[in-house]
Design an enzyme around this catalytic site. Structure first.
Site, mmCIF file in Angstrom:
data_model
loop_
_atom_site.group_PDB
_atom_site.id
_atom_site.type_symbol
_atom_site.label_atom_id
_atom_site.label_comp_id
_atom_site.label_asym_id
_atom_site.label_seq_id
_atom_site.Cartn_x
_atom_site.Cartn_y
_atom_site.Cartn_z
ATOM 1 N N ASP A 27 0.857 -1.181 0.000
ATOM 2 C CA ASP A 27 0.000 0.000 0.000
ATOM 3 C C ASP A 27 0.900 1.240 0.000
ATOM 4 O O ASP A 27 1.796 1.341 -0.836
ATOM 5 C CB ASP A 27 -0.964 -0.047 1.191
ATOM 6 C CG ASP A 27 -1.955 1.110 1.215
ATOM 7 O OD1 ASP A 27 -2.937 1.056 0.461
ATOM 8 O OD2 ASP A 27 -1.723 2.057 1.993
ATOM 9 N N HIS A 44 -6.993 -6.346 -1.014
ATOM 10 C CA HIS A 44 -5.952 -5.329 -0.850
ATOM 11 C C HIS A 44 -4.882 -5.695 0.175
ATOM 12 O O HIS A 44 -3.746 -5.275 0.061
ATOM 13 C CB HIS A 44 -6.598 -4.003 -0.439
ATOM 14 C CG HIS A 44 -5.623 -2.898 -0.253
ATOM 15 N ND1 HIS A 44 -4.827 -2.424 -1.279
ATOM 16 C CD2 HIS A 44 -5.283 -2.173 0.858
ATOM 17 C CE1 HIS A 44 -4.046 -1.458 -0.819
ATOM 18 N NE2 HIS A 44 -4.302 -1.293 0.465
#
Length: 320
Positions: free
Chosen positions: A99, A298
């Site tokens: 991320d 994610h």
């Protein structure tokens, strides 16, 4: 066993977790996370002969959180990584990020290739600087509703997430996971600025198997001082674009690995699928084709810990 301590780096005090001996591997978390997001990688990487260090990056967890929004530029974040490597008594390291940690890892390799043995990014692909500032571009494309623009409103997302931190994190982690009903459909993360982001996020009755109540407890504790430091990273997106102008058109030259989930919202951002498809041609340093994890959302290294650890170990051992 993972050990913890505080270390002075680049004008701030960072909390780090560390385990193992051997070549240094720095693991950089994303938003809204902490060092804890790498908990499943410590043992396998240490057992494979590496010294593993994961900091709470500035603005997060037990680390310092400067008040000045300008203290969170990409130069500050890369500076923390470089300072950390030196403070740990090393001259070079492997750098891995997920991320927001991925852009920090990629830019560390881009700006200081002399100190990076190899670089890996999870979820967020390598940086290729666009022709216009990112916040302005997304504002134009989505009428101010893209979550970056929502985060850029001082104090707004800070207050929404801090109102009930545990619920905010539970919703956020489920929404962005491969377990969420709409995962993998290519929906963009748009926010009604009047209602906030959490209003329409599903709140699961049962957490996904990979994300336990203990994990949620640890994450909630790490945000007990609020979200402003973490959100300040987003508030520097356009400034980062300006600061990195001298590197426009350059690519990461160090050995590189990219891993992402096929149900992750980030690789579906505008223009990103096309970029991922071109990566092998754009980046000669890419170790192999990008690794796409089926059914993964994610939270790459948490949703698929064994696969991510195995891929990282194979890559780290293959670096010259």
């Amino acid at each position: 066993m993972v050990e913890h301590r505080m270390i002075d780096v680049n004008g701030v005090r960072l909390h780090i977790a560390e385990q193992g001996e051997g070549p240094l591997v720095v693991l950089l978390h994303g938003f809204p996370e902490s060092w804890h997001s790498w908990q499943h990688q410590f043992g396998p990487l240490a057992d494979a002969g590496f010294r593993v260090v994961a900091p709470d990056q500035r603005g997060y967890g037990r680390s310092d959180r400067p008040d000045d929004v300008n203290a969170y530029t990409i130069f500050h974040l890369v500076g923390d990584v470089i300072g950390l490597i030196h403070a740990l008594g090393e001259e070079k390291a492997y750098v891995v990020g997920h991320d927001w940690g991925a852009p920090v890892a990629w830019h560390t390799a881009l700006l200081r290739p002399d100190m990076v043995l190899g670089v890996a990014g999870l979820s967020v692909p390598p940086p290729f600087r666009g022709t216009e500032p990112p916040l302005a571009a997304m504002d134009k494309r989505f009428g101010g509703r893209f979550y970056w623009n929502y985060f850029n409103r001082p104090g707004v997302a800070d207050a929404e997430f801090a109102k009930d931190t545990r619920t905010a994190l539970r919703k956020f982690f489920y929404w962005a996971s491969g377990d969420a009903p709409d995962a993998g459909k290519g929906n963009q993360p748009l926010v009604d600025p009047e209602r906030g982001w959490l209003a329409d996020m599903p709140d699961p009755d049962v957490l996904p198997e990979w994300f336990t109540e203990d994990d949620l407890d640890a994450l909630t504790e790490s945000f007990s001082k609020g979200f402003t430091g973490a959100l300040n990273w987003y508030r520097n997106l356009d400034r980062n674009w300006e600061l990195t102008a001298p590197w426009h058109g350059t690519v990461v030259s160090r050995p590189a690995l990219y891993i992402y989930g096929d149900r992750d919202v980030v690789p579906a951002f505008p223009g990103t699928p096309e970029l991922i498809g071109k990566l092998p041609a754009l980046m000669p340093s890419l170790w192999r084709e990008p690794i796409k994890l089926a059914g993964c959302g994610h939270w790459t290294q948490q949703e698929r810990p064994a696969e991510v650890s195995a891929a990282l170990i194979e890559f780290l051992r293959a670096c010259p």
